[in-house]
Design an enzyme around this catalytic site. Structure first.
Site, PDB file in Angstrom:
ATOM      1  N   ARG A  60      29.093  39.706   8.234  1.00  0.00           N
ATOM      2  CA  ARG A  60      29.866  40.918   7.922  1.00  0.00           C
ATOM      3  C   ARG A  60      30.446  41.538   9.198  1.00  0.00           C
ATOM      4  O   ARG A  60      31.616  41.929   9.238  1.00  0.00           O
ATOM      5  CB  ARG A  60      28.968  41.905   7.186  1.00  0.00           C
ATOM      6  CG  ARG A  60      28.636  41.407   5.778  1.00  0.00           C
ATOM      7  CD  ARG A  60      27.452  42.115   5.149  1.00  0.00           C
ATOM      8  NE  ARG A  60      27.121  41.477   3.849  1.00  0.00           N
ATOM      9  CZ  ARG A  60      26.062  41.777   3.120  1.00  0.00           C
ATOM     10  NH1 ARG A  60      25.210  42.717   3.527  1.00  0.00           N
ATOM     11  NH2 ARG A  60      25.845  41.146   1.975  1.00  0.00           N
ATOM     12  N   ARG A  71      31.049  31.165  12.093  1.00  0.00           N
ATOM     13  CA  ARG A  71      30.837  31.956  10.881  1.00  0.00           C
ATOM     14  C   ARG A  71      30.790  31.063   9.643  1.00  0.00           C
ATOM     15  O   ARG A  71      29.962  31.236   8.769  1.00  0.00           O
ATOM     16  CB  ARG A  71      31.970  32.972  10.742  1.00  0.00           C
ATOM     17  CG  ARG A  71      31.699  34.026   9.702  1.00  0.00           C
ATOM     18  CD  ARG A  71      32.924  34.923   9.561  1.00  0.00           C
ATOM     19  NE  ARG A  71      32.671  36.047   8.683  1.00  0.00           N
ATOM     20  CZ  ARG A  71      33.608  36.639   7.983  1.00  0.00           C
ATOM     21  NH1 ARG A  71      34.871  36.227   8.059  1.00  0.00           N
ATOM     22  NH2 ARG A  71      33.312  37.646   7.188  1.00  0.00           N
ATOM     23  N   SER A  94      41.729  63.247  32.873  1.00  0.00           N
ATOM     24  CA  SER A  94      40.517  63.319  33.672  1.00  0.00           C
ATOM     25  C   SER A  94      39.938  64.708  33.539  1.00  0.00           C
ATOM     26  O   SER A  94      40.651  65.680  33.306  1.00  0.00           O
ATOM     27  CB  SER A  94      40.870  63.038  35.132  1.00  0.00           C
ATOM     28  OG  SER A  94      39.918  63.626  35.995  1.00  0.00           O
ATOM     29  N   LYS A 125      46.005  62.603  36.408  1.00  0.00           N
ATOM     30  CA  LYS A 125      45.609  61.218  36.126  1.00  0.00           C
ATOM     31  C   LYS A 125      45.884  60.778  34.697  1.00  0.00           C
ATOM     32  O   LYS A 125      45.863  61.579  33.768  1.00  0.00           O
ATOM     33  CB  LYS A 125      44.116  61.035  36.419  1.00  0.00           C
ATOM     34  CG  LYS A 125      43.830  60.965  37.914  1.00  0.00           C
ATOM     35  CD  LYS A 125      42.433  60.442  38.163  1.00  0.00           C
ATOM     36  CE  LYS A 125      42.362  58.964  37.900  1.00  0.00           C
ATOM     37  NZ  LYS A 125      40.999  58.450  38.080  1.00  0.00           N
ATOM     38  N   ASN A 166      44.204  57.690  32.887  1.00  0.00           N
ATOM     39  CA  ASN A 166      43.305  56.554  33.020  1.00  0.00           C
ATOM     40  C   ASN A 166      43.488  55.539  31.895  1.00  0.00           C
ATOM     41  O   ASN A 166      43.671  55.931  30.746  1.00  0.00           O
ATOM     42  CB  ASN A 166      41.855  57.038  33.026  1.00  0.00           C
ATOM     43  CG  ASN A 166      41.511  57.818  34.281  1.00  0.00           C
ATOM     44  OD1 ASN A 166      41.955  57.468  35.368  1.00  0.00           O
ATOM     45  ND2 ASN A 166      40.742  58.884  34.131  1.00  0.00           N
ATOM     46  N   ARG A 215       6.222  29.774  13.923  1.00  0.00           N
ATOM     47  CA  ARG A 215       6.751  31.157  14.063  1.00  0.00           C
ATOM     48  C   ARG A 215       6.396  31.614  15.469  1.00  0.00           C
ATOM     49  O   ARG A 215       5.236  31.525  15.889  1.00  0.00           O
ATOM     50  CB  ARG A 215       6.151  32.131  13.033  1.00  0.00           C
ATOM     51  CG  ARG A 215       6.613  33.567  13.210  1.00  0.00           C
ATOM     52  CD  ARG A 215       7.283  34.187  11.965  1.00  0.00           C
ATOM     53  NE  ARG A 215       6.568  33.930  10.731  1.00  0.00           N
ATOM     54  CZ  ARG A 215       6.860  32.942   9.866  1.00  0.00           C
ATOM     55  NH1 ARG A 215       7.874  32.140  10.094  1.00  0.00           N
ATOM     56  NH2 ARG A 215       6.137  32.767   8.790  1.00  0.00           N
TER      57      ARG A 215
END
Lengths: 452, 452, 452, 452
Positions: B121, B185, B276, B282, B284, B315
């Protein structure tokens, strides 16, 4: 908001003990608030802020009024949770002090210092469990100083030892790990304050003073220079935790092996625990297994934190953010290992009769080295070993006791008597320095500094 | 109980996107319940259980009625959360089917199969983001097929390339990672059912049939043999995630470098983001930085999962438990990297003029290789390189264009004209197979199988 | 120069088998020479070079005339060993072809393609050992299909299984690992050719053709686009090796456990090996221990290679160079694990009588689940488990056989007869699908594609 | 036999400096011989062996007469190279002392103690380079105390700093790493002596004395108890090396970034190095790149060594053997990083004019924080930031200097004059505590203990 979070699905096993709460989101936010409050007080001490403003800010630093989930959501906009926290805190403080919240600091200052606070608090809990585990190991070493058992190398019976010596080995590892963690906690967990690029530009000439006061307010070490991109401190913290994981995992692995159905020399003593969902007869060593599981998580997390040390320039473009979660996970994993191993050792049931029975099962073969040693002055070490090895082979093949076989060998009886052979094959007489090493480990443990 | 959990403090950055919920405690419990329900139906199909009993069990498998925190607490008693879940589920089913809950299974069967469900999932969400990121990279490759920029090796300008070629490289990595994740998958995420020791003893001769039906009910692969202690499947899952992390981190690193103030060739286009806390000027590249941060977490987690492969006997005594949290963390880290990189690439602002300006800054030096290549047939490769290198050195020292200097050299003009020199130094004519490689990457991307 | 290098001090253990030579410096240089030769031939096929020039270059690509140590020394000047190799090779070719050596290529092209050649050759040896180990495991599964032994979970005896089933589990892991390695070898080990920045600028329009021919000449896959900074291929190679390490380490760990003095169910069968330097009676499972040791090295090396995926721009400033040695080490470690495990499994001595004796030691407790299962329809699963668990406790406390105790219990005899109890406690009747799973694993192994 | 081995193909880059020879096979064998000799002398001091026998053994411990490749081959028979070494050494000693070689010791004693010797010698070389690198960083910090440059966060220009401050940061990291390595070297590298199972059984009551003498003979620490399966010492050694790798890699990464064509603020100063095989104009920062590459290898190796801590009982079945090669590799990688970084820093060419030019390129934007700070008392911190951010946006959009724009804003001029604005935007006046932090780092460096 500030109530303890319920345990997660795997937390009972993988986040056992007080450390889970110590690295919770609430604990992180509280630590960030503690930094903001301490920063205000440090600036007040440096004469940069009125004392009552610092008090107003400090008073507002109360976890209960902040919404952690909202901070989490807003954090994505700026890349870390400090800006929304500063906004919320500024709003929570009465004007004009609200405008002085976070003065001169940058997000990383708050988060790095909070990291050190979270770590120092979590280490407090971890050290408590680690030392209790060490005390329990010391108790086992003391009580079982004379409990004979088989020493096993490469999982083969090798030579007699005592269970006391084995426990003393566990003890020495736990003491080493505790000593290193305490050292890191005291000297390497430091406040961080550098402002936007490490110069504390907006504090004028007061930078070093404010940094030193901040450290003092928080009970952290004061660094000689801002360490925002010099990650030797997080590295040492991570490494000390990695070492502790190994020191905790070692007795865990030994105990799972000693508890094997066919060995049965120890058994975990918490009756309610260790049943199987499908096998009614089983009694699983849950504490030891869980301690091993937690310990196994550490090396990968340490590697991640070490690989994050190459910060770019004055703030890393990823390597800083990558530290946060692994550090929490590491504290949690090692804290959990500590809680489990304390529980395991404090309740360990030891079966010295089974130990002796397993030792005797090999019919004297374990003392073969001793016989070889006794014959060596006469025969030379290599020939003596060959002679004894041949006798061992014959004893195993014919399912006789080694003593019987040795007494049939002329090259043996030329140098020792039959009575000598019996004495040589008595394991209680062949323990060398086992008791002395137990004593040395216990003395070192007793001599370690304790608080209170 | 079943409502989505609020994001944690760092989740906006480190657990972005749908994957966070897909690996939540609730998702884990739901997956375990799905396994218990499917097991009942599989046994009904094999004739071991009445259909209505299977239906009764399936109906009771509703997350909303289970208390996750209580399961977490009780899990510590048996070393995993399945026994308390089975008790609660058995109680929730009307008699007599309640007694048939979990029939023939052991805790690890349920947890391992649930792991595969959680993974399948979570991979669904991750693949969605990964493919969207790849589509965005394909779009950039297409649009910027002709956008000239400096190719940079060891962070030094080397030779002209196109931004399209760079994006096509990112695309090929993302496509590789998606293909491998889809393969894992589809073929490697398998149901696990072995009972207490791998024999399915209590199912008599029906074991393989029930195992195959169980896989079918859950849409998982059917293994040829129980794999509870053969961890090649978790290893391949972890590794495919580690590969995806690297494929997502590569464009992240490039983008942080291209967005440097002094380079300025790209800019993240989400206006609200990247301010920032202290520096108003700035902007970023938060998405790229966060993708890098998430990607950097993967290698250590992969190592932990690989180091857990040496399960003991039927196990593991620790190595199994040690897998749970790293796998969730890894899915979350890579899922988050995928969400960030999709966002980053879908909104990337590219500045071809700045690219060209940076390329021209070196006054033709980047075409030096071309000139050397042109002279090589006459001078030999090594001598040609020396001649051109000397001209480069002079051009750099005297701050002149390389072309000017070359035209003063007799050994150059002996073999090419001044006009040849100008043409050789025109970067648009020295792109080799850049466009062809873009086309090949786009074709491969277009040819990949899509659902629906 | 080309003679095999003598083994290093630890190589007998940690670099066993043919892989050591396959990743030696000589093998690396030969692979680089093979690339240079193939590049010349590819260019000849594309019409860029005279066939006789390509032949001249190919002829000069003879390891015996190159001085590896000198290359190593000079490599430091340019940051990799290709430039000195190209100089030496150019000098070794008769003019004019000497000037065409390395035409259009960059150092990384040669080194990356050579890496793939080294890997494909080393994998050849590794796969041989891996498949021989799998064949040996298949043989054990076949022969011991009916050899009863205790299944052990968390190192506690749990339920009867067969040694055949255990070996079939090993087999399935080895087959998984081999399949993945073969897949990577065939489809993911590709030639690399991009020139200085990935455009193959100096080859004009011939770039893709030369790349495809180069791949063909070397028997490598042809990439759709140069992959010099898209490291999904090295990642998949590393990961497949990490998976193989785990698949090889699992039987290694089991065998060290089964060979324990107190268990004694298997023994390594190479008589000359496994003596102790000091303990004449010991017979250490050297092969299994060494396989485990080699396997334990892999996860950290895989993590390093994954953490190197974030290459900067068109050539990484460190992350590329950091790959070379870990990849050699990883090939060597896993190759050595394969050589040891083949040896171990081909000579494993199995003691079914000891297996049965260990199984019987617990007086029927291992069949407790079966009795509970038999009582469950009447009592419900949970109550049935409680009843049987109580009998187990009494049997253990009073050192009686479980059967005896069960026959004293009214709630048992209300539902089954004493004869039923005896039958229920016969382990040969409670093996479920063990034989069926063995068959499925053997069929899958037999169906795997073989060469020749 | 004892002549230095020639460098391997990649050694010039990945095994640079003296450490390569210090971890060579020859160095390992010499260390093992040193242990055997010291053991004999220790026993002589304890009265267990005649002094002349100890001298005879010591004299025979001469690397030149042993055949390393033969030891490597025979090592596979016993699982480690000590037994063949002991056989060869015994043969090399004149009777009767030959029979007393290795008396009371087991293979692991010799190999573990030799490991500590190899490490202490290799650390000697590493520390020399590390300290020279630190001295060079200190020199740069001193000289460039006032060299203005842009501080960069998330790779964006943020605020002015000095290159001196940046170098002082590197210095503090290198000093931290050196201090930790010296601590480990002095207190944690200890002799190991326990005999076959840790009791020193064959030495009677003399065990602790012989152990203490052995440590003294070799200049190693004396442990309180044998540590053969308590691996806190190897863990601390590995971790200190991991920390050093990060401290060395940080300046490496910064330098690759500062040397970018578009930044050009530093350049590696070794003229002969850094040419490209194909690009005549390039000057690659080989030393920094190589230091980064070596540093990147460390985290995975540290993880391997930490994951080896869970030794079984009295000798691990794999986890011990798995340590040998990673430890050598780690010493080599970090030693090489140290050699490169020393070279890099000792020859670094710094261009303060280019630093200033890059700083000025943004037209005052970097001082935006300062203006906001100046306005904050009047406007409050948040509003002040908003006002300045708007001016920044306008300046960027209109390509004007920030000062110009600010002087047009009424809300600015209401609180500061135009002259104030000019002063606020002068970077030399906004360096805060940069110089003070440089001084603190230099003082700490000067105060560190030096030998001689």
């Amino acid at each position: 908001m500030s109530e303890p979070s319920p345990p997660g699905l795997f937390d009972g096993i993988l986040a056992r003990g007080a450390v889970r709460e110590a690295v919770s989101d609430g604990a992180w936010v509280q630590a960030m608030l503690d930094v903001e409050g301490a920063l205000a007080r440090a600036q007040a001490r440096a004469g940069l802020l009125a004392a009552e403003d610092a008090q107003a800010i400090t008073r507002a630093c109360d976890l209960a009024v902040f919404d952690v989930a909202a901070l989490g959501r807003e954090a994505a906009e700026t890349g870390n949770p400090v800006p929304p926290l500063v906004r919320a805190l500024s709003a929570a403080v009465a004007h004009p002090a609200g405008g002085r919240v976070h003065w001169g600091a940058t997000s990383q200052d708050v988060l790095d210092t909070a990291t050190m606070l979270v770590a120092t608090r979590a280490l407090g809990w971890l050290l408590k469990d680690l030392l209790a585990a060490a005390d329990a190991a010391a108790g086992l070493a003391e009580v079982h100083r004379g409990s004979l058992m088989a020493g096993r190398t490469l999982l083969q019976q090798a030579l007699p030892i005592t269970f006391g010596l084995k426990a003393a080995g566990w003890l020495s590892g736990l003491d080493d790990a505790a000593a290193r963690l305490e050292e890191v906690r005291r000297y390497r967990l430091a406040a961080q304050l550098g402002g936007a690029a490490g110069t504390l530009a907006s504090l004028g000439a007061h930078g070093p003073a404010v940094l030193d006061y901040l450290a003092e307010e928080l009970g952290l070490a004061a660094p000689r220079i801002p360490w925002h991109t010099v990650r030797t401190r997080t590295a040492e913290l991570a490494c000390a935790l990695g070492e502790a994981a190994g020191a905790l995992g070692k007795p865990g692995r030994d105990i799972t092996l000693l508890a094997q159905t066919e060995i049965g020399e120890v058994r975990e003593g918490v009756a309610s625990r260790g049943g199987s969902s499908t096998l009614p007869q089983k009694h699983n060593p849950i504490a030891a297994v869980s301690a091993v599981a937690c310990a196994m998580r550490a090396p990968g997390l340490v590697a991640t934190l070490l690989s994050c040390m190459l910060h770019e320039h004055e703030r890393a473009a990823g390597a800083w953010h990558a530290e946060w979660r692994p550090l929490s996970e590491l504290l949690m994993a090692v804290g959990s290992a500590g809680a489990w191993m304390r529980d395991c050792l404090e309740h360990l049931e030891v079966d010295p009769r089974r130990m002796r029975a397993n030792l005797d099962r090999t019919g004297g073969l374990l003392l073969a080295e001793r016989v070889a040693t006794a014959l060596a002055p006469a025969l030379g070490r290599l020939l003596a070993q060959e002679v004894v090895a041949a006798a061992c082979t014959e004893a195993a093949a014919t399912r006789r006791q080694l003593g019987e076989v040795l007494k049939t060998r002329r090259e043996v009886l030329a140098h020792v008597t039959a009575a000598d052979v019996d004495e040589l094959l008595d394991p209680t007489g062949y323990l060398g320095s086992a008791a002395a090493f137990v004593d040395r480990a216990l003395e070192a443990h007793a001599a370690r500094p304790r608080k209170g």
